[in-house]
Design a protein around this motif. Structure first.
Motif, PDB file in Angstrom:
ATOM      1  N   ILE A 239       0.838  -1.200   0.000  1.00 46.39           N
ATOM      2  CA  ILE A 239       0.000   0.000   0.000  1.00 46.39           C
ATOM      3  C   ILE A 239       0.871   1.248   0.000  1.00 46.39           C
ATOM      4  O   ILE A 239       0.506   2.276  -0.577  1.00 46.39           O
ATOM      5  CB  ILE A 239      -0.949  -0.002   1.222  1.00 46.39           C
ATOM      6  N   ASP A 240       2.033   1.177   0.644  1.00 48.53           N
ATOM      7  CA  ASP A 240       2.955   2.317   0.644  1.00 48.53           C
ATOM      8  C   ASP A 240       3.445   2.608  -0.767  1.00 48.53           C
ATOM      9  O   ASP A 240       3.555   3.774  -1.173  1.00 48.53           O
ATOM     10  CB  ASP A 240       4.131   2.064   1.589  1.00 48.53           C
ATOM     11  N   HIS A 243       0.516   4.133  -2.668  1.00 49.97           N
ATOM     12  CA  HIS A 243       0.274   5.506  -2.203  1.00 49.97           C
ATOM     13  C   HIS A 243       1.296   6.479  -2.789  1.00 49.97           C
ATOM     14  O   HIS A 243       0.935   7.538  -3.309  1.00 49.97           O
ATOM     15  CB  HIS A 243       0.318   5.537  -0.675  1.00 49.97           C
ATOM     16  N   LYS A 244       2.570   6.116  -2.717  1.00 47.57           N
ATOM     17  CA  LYS A 244       3.620   7.003  -3.230  1.00 47.57           C
ATOM     18  C   LYS A 244       3.505   7.171  -4.743  1.00 47.57           C
ATOM     19  O   LYS A 244       3.685   8.277  -5.268  1.00 47.57           O
ATOM     20  CB  LYS A 244       4.993   6.461  -2.846  1.00 47.57           C
ATOM     21  N   ILE A 263      -7.051   4.550   0.431  1.00 48.73           N
ATOM     22  CA  ILE A 263      -5.616   4.275   0.279  1.00 48.73           C
ATOM     23  C   ILE A 263      -4.814   5.157   1.220  1.00 48.73           C
ATOM     24  O   ILE A 263      -3.900   4.687   1.921  1.00 48.73           O
ATOM     25  CB  ILE A 263      -5.155   4.488  -1.176  1.00 48.73           C
ATOM     26  N   GLU A 264      -5.137   6.433   1.255  1.00 50.00           N
ATOM     27  CA  GLU A 264      -4.461   7.382   2.160  1.00 50.00           C
ATOM     28  C   GLU A 264      -4.629   6.956   3.608  1.00 50.00           C
ATOM     29  O   GLU A 264      -3.694   7.019   4.410  1.00 50.00           O
ATOM     30  CB  GLU A 264      -5.037   8.781   1.949  1.00 50.00           C
ATOM     31  N   TYR A 267      -2.478   3.904   4.403  1.00 52.71           N
ATOM     32  CA  TYR A 267      -1.070   4.314   4.450  1.00 52.71           C
ATOM     33  C   TYR A 267      -0.756   5.046   5.758  1.00 52.71           C
ATOM     34  O   TYR A 267       0.267   4.778   6.405  1.00 52.71           O
ATOM     35  CB  TYR A 267      -0.748   5.210   3.255  1.00 52.71           C
ATOM     36  N   SER A 268      -1.633   5.957   6.151  1.00 53.55           N
ATOM     37  CA  SER A 268      -1.391   6.755   7.353  1.00 53.55           C
ATOM     38  C   SER A 268      -1.386   5.900   8.617  1.00 53.55           C
ATOM     39  O   SER A 268      -0.734   6.232   9.604  1.00 53.55           O
ATOM     40  CB  SER A 268      -2.445   7.865   7.480  1.00 53.55           C
ATOM     41  N   TYR A 272       0.454  -1.444   5.369  1.00 50.21           N
ATOM     42  CA  TYR A 272       1.086  -1.470   4.056  1.00 50.21           C
ATOM     43  C   TYR A 272       0.822  -2.751   3.271  1.00 50.21           C
ATOM     44  O   TYR A 272       1.347  -2.925   2.178  1.00 50.21           O
ATOM     45  CB  TYR A 272       2.590  -1.272   4.193  1.00 50.21           C
ATOM     46  N   GLY A 279      -3.278  -4.881   5.437  1.00 51.48           N
ATOM     47  CA  GLY A 279      -3.548  -3.885   4.405  1.00 51.48           C
ATOM     48  C   GLY A 279      -5.051  -3.889   4.228  1.00 51.48           C
ATOM     49  O   GLY A 279      -5.800  -3.610   5.166  1.00 51.48           O
TER      50      GLY A 279
END
Length: 382
Positions: A239-240, A243-244, A263-264, A267-268, A272, A279
């Protein structure tokens, strides 16, 4: 130009995988990282991977030793790049960090050395601008894990020379991999231009209550012919990473993806995916188990929205001369495991239905992301 010596910057999953397959192809390899412990761990993984090939009879013990002898490790960046013919960067997806790295090695690497980035989404032209060798700078995007995945996207920047492109393609072929040329340096290149928006589109279906997570995943797998569900694939990818990639792609082209807050949120919270134990799904820490999905679950969800977004982005790539239809189809099969061509799926579903779905989403969301591509509109007319 003959490539004999390769330097890989970064020894993570991608870096050590690239180092391994390069050494297996006969190249002399230097792998560099910022700490010795990272390099030690990477070499352990390479030894483990090669030992599995020995167990399966694919290589001999002597061949394994020869491959290992061709790999040298160092934390000294000057030592790493001084004799390199080709330098492949495989460090974290951070544009500032990548630019700083390329700017530094530009002053110490030999003048003939070609620079390549293994980035999955960041613009090659922008990175090349940090150097004085933009003609000898290119994107060579391997897929995870490099030891197993056959697809490699090759992405020239705005000033990449034809000779540099030829060297990159020949290098990929020498690894017995399949190079797919991404003719233009667009956000997401080919596969991620389709994969990243798909993750968000599935997340929107979940957020809007259109179906449950397992139902969406089962339909993605059994009705569209992918090897696993889209949420399961996102967890496997990270997920990281998703997200990136989303942030970088959206910053450069707001029409490339419709970001979903799910997704945000994941991630927060540090969820991941498989690597963190949670996840979209939960996993036993340190282990990966496939999600068991059924056809019965698939029958409860119609994935036309997901197919429509995927086909629309594929059409955009073709319309904008980023890649030909055959290459887009091949990239999705090799990079995402799709069993048949995406346009074959669309034809069976009906192009008119695909376009109507996109227009409905465009009108209800007032978002140009869903605007049907000209190629799709022509297919309806035809």
């Amino acid at each position: 130009m003959a490539i004999e010596r390769i330097t890989v910057l970064g020894s993570g999953i991608m870096g050590h995988g690239i180092a391994q397959i390069s050494a297996m192809a006969g190249y002399k390899v230097v792998m560099r990282d910022i700490e010795q412990q990272f390099l030690d761990k990477a070499m352990e993984r390479i030894r483990w991977s090669l030992s599995k090939l020995v167990e399966k009879g694919r290589i001999s013990g002597d061949e394994m030793n020869s491959i290992l002898e061709r790999i040298r490790v160092t934390v000294d960046i000057e030592e790493a790049v001084k004799d390199a013919d080709l330098i492949i960067e495989a460090i974290p997806e951070d544009m500032r960090l990548k630019k700083e790295t390329f700017e530094k090695i530009d002053s110490i690497a030999p003048s003939h050395t070609i620079f390549a980035s293994n980035t999955s989404t960041l613009p090659i032209t922008e990175m090349a601008g940090a150097t004085k060798r933009e003609d000898r700078f290119i994107g060579i995007h391997f897929f995870n894990p490099p030891q197993l995945m056959q697809l490699v996207e090759v992405i020239p920047g705005a000033r990449t020379s034809k000779s540099t492109l030829d060297v990159a393609i020949n290098y990929v072929k020498s690894l017995r991999k399949e190079p797919i040329l991404c003719r233009k340096d667009v956000a997401g290149f080919i596969v991620n231009r389709i994969f990243i928006p798909l993750v968000h589109e599935a997340a929107w279906e979940l957020k809007e209550g259109k179906a449950g997570m397992r139902e969406i995943d089962a339909a993605f797998k059994f009705k569209l012919g992918f090897p696993m569900g889209i949420f399961e694939l996102a967890d496997y990818t990270g997920i990281d990473v998703v997200h990136k990639a989303t942030k970088e792609m959206y910053a450069r082209d707001r029409k490339v993806v419709n970001p979903c807050p799910i997704i945000e949120d994941l991630y927060s919270k540090g969820h991941y995916g498989q690597k963190s134990g949670r996840g979209f799904y939960e996993y036993k820490q340190g282990s990966y188990a496939r999600v068991e999905l059924s056809m019965q679950e698939a029958e409860r969800y119609d994935p036309v929205r997901l197919l429509a977004v995927a086909v629309n982005n594929a059409s955009w790539l073709i319309s904008n001369d980023v890649a030909g239809k055959d290459d887009v189809e091949k990239a999705l099969m090799l990079g995402m495991g799709l069993k048949e061509g995406i346009f074959g799926l669309a034809e069976r579903t009906g192009y008119a239905r695909i376009v109507d779905t996109l227009k409905g989403l465009r009108d209800s969301s007032r978002n140009d992301f869903y605007e049907p591509d000209a190629l799709l509109l022509n297919l309806v007319k035809g």
